[in-house]
Design an enzyme around this catalytic site. Structure first.
Site, short mmCIF file in Angstrom:
data_model
loop_
_atom_site.label_atom_id
_atom_site.label_comp_id
_atom_site.label_asym_id
_atom_site.label_seq_id
_atom_site.Cartn_x
_atom_site.Cartn_y
_atom_site.Cartn_z
N GLY A 129 0.74 -1.18 0.16
CA GLY A 129 0.02 0.21 -0.07
C GLY A 129 0.85 1.31 0.05
N VAL B 109 18.09 8.17 -3.36
CA VAL B 109 18.73 8.72 -4.64
C VAL B 109 19.88 9.64 -4.13
CG1 VAL B 109 18.37 9.50 -6.78
CG2 VAL B 109 16.77 7.94 -6.15
N ARG C 264 1.21 -4.95 -5.41
CA ARG C 264 1.43 -6.37 -5.07
C ARG C 264 1.71 -7.37 -6.24
NH1 ARG C 264 -0.16 -5.24 0.28
NH2 ARG C 264 -1.56 -3.36 0.06
N ASP D 118 5.52 -5.23 6.05
CA ASP D 118 5.96 -6.53 6.25
C ASP D 118 5.91 -7.47 5.04
OD1 ASP D 118 3.34 -6.84 6.64
OD2 ASP D 118 3.66 -7.26 8.59
N GLY D 119 4.94 -7.14 4.19
CA GLY D 119 4.64 -8.23 2.87
C GLY D 119 5.94 -7.83 2.02
N THR E 65 4.56 2.56 5.76
CA THR E 65 3.11 1.95 6.01
C THR E 65 2.45 2.95 6.82
OG1 THR E 65 1.94 0.40 7.06
CG2 THR E 65 4.13 0.50 7.63
N ASP F 272 0.33 2.29 8.89
CA ASP F 272 -0.47 1.46 9.85
C ASP F 272 0.56 1.58 11.17
OD1 ASP F 272 -2.69 0.89 8.62
OD2 ASP F 272 -2.28 -0.97 7.89
N ASP G 74 2.56 -0.43 12.17
CA ASP G 74 2.52 -1.59 12.96
C ASP G 74 3.81 -2.62 12.71
OD1 ASP G 74 2.42 -2.10 10.06
OD2 ASP G 74 0.65 -3.51 10.26
N MET H 129 -8.56 3.34 9.12
CA MET H 129 -8.00 2.39 8.77
C MET H 129 -7.16 1.71 9.82
SD MET H 129 -6.57 3.09 4.68
CE MET H 129 -7.60 2.71 3.36
N ARG I 199 -6.15 -2.65 9.64
CA ARG I 199 -6.77 -3.92 9.70
C ARG I 199 -6.20 -4.86 10.73
NH1 ARG I 199 -6.68 -5.21 3.63
NH2 ARG I 199 -8.00 -3.63 3.05
N ARG J 150 -24.93 8.14 13.59
CA ARG J 150 -24.51 7.70 12.06
C ARG J 150 -23.02 7.11 11.95
NH1 ARG J 150 -27.90 11.67 9.26
NH2 ARG J 150 -29.82 11.65 10.41
#
Lengths: 323, 323, 323, 323
Positions: free
Chosen positions: C11, C24, C72, C103-104, C126, C128, C130, C170, C172, C247
């Protein structure tokens, strides 16, 4: 096939890229061959001209500044300079030029058209909104919003310290940025070139508010106010009301940059589209503007010569709402 | 002495506070006694009415939401409810009401004036810009800018991943937010209730762009589009063009909030001022709008009944600039 | 001469461009030959690799997304795929790869290094936050600020209507965005995957606040909360407290985009610089992180395997400040 | 029952309101009676002290400035002044004071505690990040982001005109704002009080870039740089490199205001919470800071006396990344 070039000239303003995009894409849609000219009339003189396609203008609608860069050109103000520039257009067969800029830029376009018979269209690209023949100029709305956001921040500090802030915004000959940003931030006084500044009245109103313990005060001044900008006003206020904690902030160049507001992207897109339509319909040497929500065409010489005036209604609203 | 109350009703919109401020300060300037009513017609019914002075509206011009809060009221839609509400006005001698809201809110104002002879003025406060009789509604410009900033962010991600994003913006009956934010972000397709959505054309245009490897695509949909919003469109696109990486984003409630844009503060200030002027001149039961840069008064029943239409010129511009 | 390639994978996150720029420019400063790989490991497989110089990364530090694009790749998860990819590196003599991602992405880098002995450096990109081994990840601070600005807007509306808003952000597997944005916006409840959600407690706290007429309520939920996100929570709240005006707002993809915050640009610059330093010092197959303000190197296999935990101190602060 | 008062003093900074909120709510949670003191030590002297409850601090976490206002007080710097101030605390039984401000403010707190034995806690509220004993000060992150947004806008214009901009940011004794905003905007040179400014090196680097036609240049200067700020630098550059189009922008007071960033709200909340915890645990006359992500307590006299230093690592990164 018609060949049309586009350039940006004079001070940059947010939304110029959106206008370039609209000019190029509309031209391509109608089968024209499109060119970009770098650094205003300088690029025309120095032959810095290159073909543009749909991809050249991808992903620029949201960017401040101008991908074609901009500059003022002394050489172009000589006849020899213009001859040289026109030769560069002619060798490519360019038979139309869209000039995005202010009245100085339109003067150049007018020369191109009267001396060399090159069809020109002007798009009003200036943060000052001081052009005749249009209710909107490309960049004005963004500049006002930038000024408003800055003044909102300054008010936090003014409020925390019970200070008087005198904020100077851009506008050498026109007070529109001062007027719109001043009303939008609840300024107590707004000083602009179009209305005589009565310094005694400013002092009296500050003095009266001080008595009422209404301590947060904000004065917005256009740089071109005949009294001489924020520093001059502050000097007088400090002499006359020495126990006020008076500060100056000059917003400066931040007002020219930044991602354009929705309004500026929209009118730039609309005007860019109509620049090409106008060329196709044989309507030349006009500025494309928006008047009363309709597209309006003003001959370049009139756009250059005439001036807008500020409604006195607004000045009355300022006075009443600041009370 | 004239006594005037102000309320906000229906969905909130950015700039309502600037309008309240202008109404209150202008009233005080002209020597009126001013009141605020909480939570729209509910506060009128429940006698939640309080005096306001210049300080009540200090430092609110820049705030989103509404300090008077807002709500919809079922009870006010009965005659008995309105009688009760009017009694609360009468016991204070309130002889004028300024209602800031959309057409539902104006319906209430119309009842007040026709049944109980209370002079009412409507100010167009709605992000949807769907009111007849004005070129601007308070909150629209801010909502569009909020949508544009959000879509700009989404485009970063779309571009990084070569994705198609289908973004849904507010607008149950009106496509103005979709139209303005879509043009301003260079959307390839804009789907609105006012124009028939030809899904085959949308698919064909996506398919053609895919062939040209123009992979970043953005579709902006009004929630009220007859095809059923972003999720419905996405479902069809995923079936028909399964190898496109298609995502949905529904912007939702962020479009109602936030500090109002300069434009919304300005028109709210201007309209608030003219609401009081209008009451003073005996012009009642009208909505104060801005048409062609001039203040325009539209009888409330007409403002409620008539609809704006979207110029087909804009739809043409969308198509050409996205190419 | 050392030849180093850089890619972004997984992502996208704001600040990736600042990291690319730093990698660079630092490489060039030390006389390395630098390459960019498009669309993560896909570009490595498809030989979409190009030389980069100082100009390639000019004027990108402020841009969201990633100029190298990201994706990906399924094929890279096969040994054959990786062989093909490595061949493309080897034919250019590339002997170092900087991978910016989560991590992916690091799993891919680990394979490259263990199977083919290619020195790799991971940079934590990332939103996240995490990843183990760093106090900051590139993009997290921007994502939190984007969420905070959105929730501030929603609060305007919540406040105007006395509504309960359940906002989903966000995350997960990680609740950091929810935790930071929830505390920063004064949320009454923050629901995250790392802490068990006691729905009865949430209901009780809402119910108690309702009795105290504290009507503005805000719950922030991480999408990965075990209770199932904002829509699930809202369903239960509506059943149990039917007269609350509840809401839902799901912030979605806007959290990935936008111009990076100062903090994200700063850490991206610092980490990018140290990625090259690390390669030069022969420290390979590590993630460059920042721990306690110092640069810290974590072996890729540990960065992938271990998890951060959220201090219970924070959850206590949430509870106390929302009272 | 413990009675605790909170005040803000010195220059205002974004996040002060979030800190006030956390102090008040944590105190109430623990059963304390809470008070606010207006305008720093002035309000203590003039008995402008009022009780605060949970509602007093509702809806302020997102606001710039300080609801308690701030000021510098001459009278408090006399012993008699302090006696008078302490009497006002004592008559209410206030036995704890939380002071949010910079080192000048902490000096006052130290006097209160050493002379009158009143337990004080300092919270680092300053945009300058120049306090010893903490990695973060309340307001610094927001000020840096404000500077970065402004410089991003200026870069649009610099780029459009191929200009050199010399931008002055706040920081009379500390270069942190200059350092962080300069790195984050890709400045070519960053001039700060903590590092000697070699003007010959600056000229040489500009001159070398001019030769390479790298025409967009940005220099960020702290106002307290020993060379004398942006105007002084510009004067020298204009003399030495007269054909560069050199402009100055002084960002000024906008850096103090604005809605606090997520980071500033978060650390202000955390520090405010720990201020009360610290009082409860009998840890007095300390500044609550964050060091290496942990809460750290520094005796006030040390926080006042010692200085932070800037790592030379950063200056090296500046040089390499600007190449």
């Amino acid at each position: 096939m018609t060949k049309v070039a586009v350039l940006t000239s004079g001070g940059d303003s947010p939304g110029m890229n959106a206008a370039i995009r609209a000019v190029v894409r509309t031209g391509i849609y109608y089968g024209m061959e499109m060119f970009g000219i770098m650094r205003g009339y300088n690029g025309m003189l120095e032959d810095d001209i290159f073909p543009m396609n749909s991809r050249s203008v991808a992903n620029i609608i949201q960017r401040g500044g101008t991908i074609l860069k901009t500059a003022r050109s002394k050489e172009f103000f000589t006849y020899e300079g213009r001859q040289k520039a026109v030769a560069n257009l002619e060798k490519r067969g360019i038979n139309g030029v869209v000039v995005i800029g202010g009245d100085g830029s339109f003067t150049g376009a007018l020369k191109l058209s009267t001396e060399f018979n090159i069809p020109c269209i002007g798009l009003p690209g200036t943060i000052d909104k001081d052009l005749y023949g249009t209710d909107f100029t490309i960049g004005f709305d963004t500049a006002v919003n930038t000024a408003v956001e800055a003044i909102d921040k300054i008010r936090d500090t003014a409020d925390a310290h019970d200070r008087l802030f005198i904020v100077e915004v851009m506008g050498r000959h026109a007070g529109y940025i001062a007027l719109h940003s001043g009303i939008s931030t609840g300024a107590e006084n707004i000083l602009i070139p179009e209305a005589e500044t009565n310094i005694e009245e400013v002092i009296a109103s500050l003095s009266e508010k001080e008595k009422r313990k209404k301590l947060v005060n904000l004065i917005v001044v256009a740089e071109g106010d005949e009294f001489g900008g924020a520093n001059q006003i502050a000097k007088i206020v400090k002499e006359r009301l020495p126990h006020l904690d008076t500060r100056v902030s000059i917003l400066g160049h931040i007002q020219r940059g930044g991602s354009p507001s929705a309004m500026d992207r929209l009118i730039a897109s609309r005007m860019g589209y109509h620049a090409i339509e106008s060329l196709m319909e044989g309507r030349h040497n006009v500025m494309v503007g928006v008047l009363n929500n309709e597209i309006a065409y003003t001959p370049l010489e009139i756009a250059i010569r005439e001036k807008q005036s500020i409604s006195s209604d607004w000045l009355r609203i300022v006075k009443i709402l600041a009370s």
